[in-house]
Structures are given as C-alpha cells and as structure tokens.
Design a protein around this motif. Sequence first.
Motif, PDB file in Angstrom:
ATOM      1  N   ARG A  23       3.224-108.965   3.541  1.00  0.00           N
ATOM      2  CA  ARG A  23       2.224-110.049   2.018  1.00  0.00           C
ATOM      3  C   ARG A  23       1.417-108.117   1.475  1.00  0.00           C
ATOM      4  O   ARG A  23       1.632-108.340   0.836  1.00  0.00           O
ATOM      5  N   ASN A  31       4.385-107.765  -3.244  1.00  0.00           N
ATOM      6  CA  ASN A  31       4.236-109.805  -3.911  1.00  0.00           C
ATOM      7  C   ASN A  31       5.381-109.981  -4.983  1.00  0.00           C
ATOM      8  O   ASN A  31       6.174-109.817  -5.040  1.00  0.00           O
ATOM      9  N   CYS A  32       4.069-111.516  -5.630  1.00  0.00           N
ATOM     10  CA  CYS A  32       5.779-111.772  -6.470  1.00  0.00           C
ATOM     11  C   CYS A  32       6.340-111.205  -8.165  1.00  0.00           C
ATOM     12  O   CYS A  32       7.065-111.384  -8.691  1.00  0.00           O
ATOM     13  N   ASN A  46       6.914-108.203  -7.552  1.00  0.00           N
ATOM     14  CA  ASN A  46       8.216-106.586  -7.436  1.00  0.00           C
ATOM     15  C   ASN A  46       9.271-106.924  -7.504  1.00  0.00           C
ATOM     16  O   ASN A  46       9.977-108.040  -8.080  1.00  0.00           O
TER      17      ASN A  46
END
Length: 229
Positions: free
Chosen positions: A13, A17-18, A20
């Motif tokens: 984490r 992350n979202c 990327n």
Amino acid sequence: MTSQCEGINSLIRFYVNCKNTLIDFMHNLDRALKEYRNNELIADFKTQCSEPVMITSLEVYQRSASRYFTRNIFKEICNEIQRVGALNINVLSTTLDKVEFSVTALRDPATDRQVEVDRGKNLFSCSCMLFESRGIPCSHVFCAMKFENILEFPDSLIYKRLTKNVKNEFISRKMRVNDDVERVLKFRVGALASNCNKLCDIACKDLADFDKVQSPFQEVFLEEEESML
C-alpha cells in the motif's frame, strides 16, 4: 500467517494507490518486492550473525530458543517466557506418564489454562492453543516446563517452518530439478548467503579458523579462473 499477510499488504500500500497507471503500478510493485526481499535478507543476516540479548531470568529457555528460531520468532517466544513470572501452577492429576496442570495468572486467578505434559513422549498441550495456531510455545507451557525442571527445548515444541535453517531444508528436500530455474537460483543464493554469513562470523574471531576457512575458498576461486581460460 495473518500477521505476515497484513505486513505484506501494508508494504504494498505504501507504493501502490488507485491513481497509478498500469505502468506505474508495475514499477511500484517491483520496488515493493525488492524492499521486501531486502528486508528478508537483513532479517536472515541478523538471525545468523548476531547474538540476542537475554532479557528474562529463564535464560536456559532463551538460549535454547535462540539456537533454533529466527530472530523475529525468538522475540515473540521471549515475550511468552517473560510472562511465566506472573503465573501460578497447580497439579490437577498425575498418572504413570502424564501430568495435568492448572495455570492461572497472578492477578487474574479466574483465567485458568490446562496444560498436559506427556513425560514419556515429551509432548505438551495447552488449552490456549497458541502453539497449534501460531507455532509458538505459550507461557503456560513454559511454566509447566519450569515446574517439571525441563532444561532442554523439546523437539515437539519446535515448529520447523519457523526455524533458522528452513530454507536449506526446503532446497535440499522439496525443490525438484525441473523447477523454475530462476526460482531455484534465488533459493540457493539465499541459503548460501545465510551459511556464508554465519561461517564468516565464526571464522573471523580466530586466526587458525580464518586460515582453515580461507584455504578452500581460494582453491575454488583458482579452479573457476582456470576453467574460464
């Protein structure tokens, strides 16, 4: 183990992350894996080449545990050994080979654990089930060992998956010749590095041992150089 999975997820984490892109995700994941492997090498080095500090009065159990287990597992076992001082123990029943104990906490006598010791087979079991779930002997078992004046760490309480030499045994027994070549090489490098680190730590302390270890290395290097000519 659950704790290991949580640790890996926490590490990943930090890099992923979202937001990327797919390329960023692959690069960041590769960085995370490299750090994880580096941390594992550092942990292996500390396990093989450093002496743990004895922090409890039951040094005989700590010394024994330090010979078998990795450093992280050793710390958890020390925590269990430390708790022995706050426990009371009573004999519930005794037969020819088996004895059953009741182990309670000093400040909480209502918390009762049953420990059974098979003297003939050198087996231990506790109602808290810590060893069955984590592979770590609990404080209640150590309390029973102390009562029984058992000084050697029993083989039945050594979970091989948590020991120092598990990688060596995995390579020699489990890995097949036709396994993935890169995977085999990585395991071999890790095992050799672990043994070399331990050998260096021992041999550098005495000149005679140093010369004894140095000679075979020089012969191997010389043979490799001659084969490349």
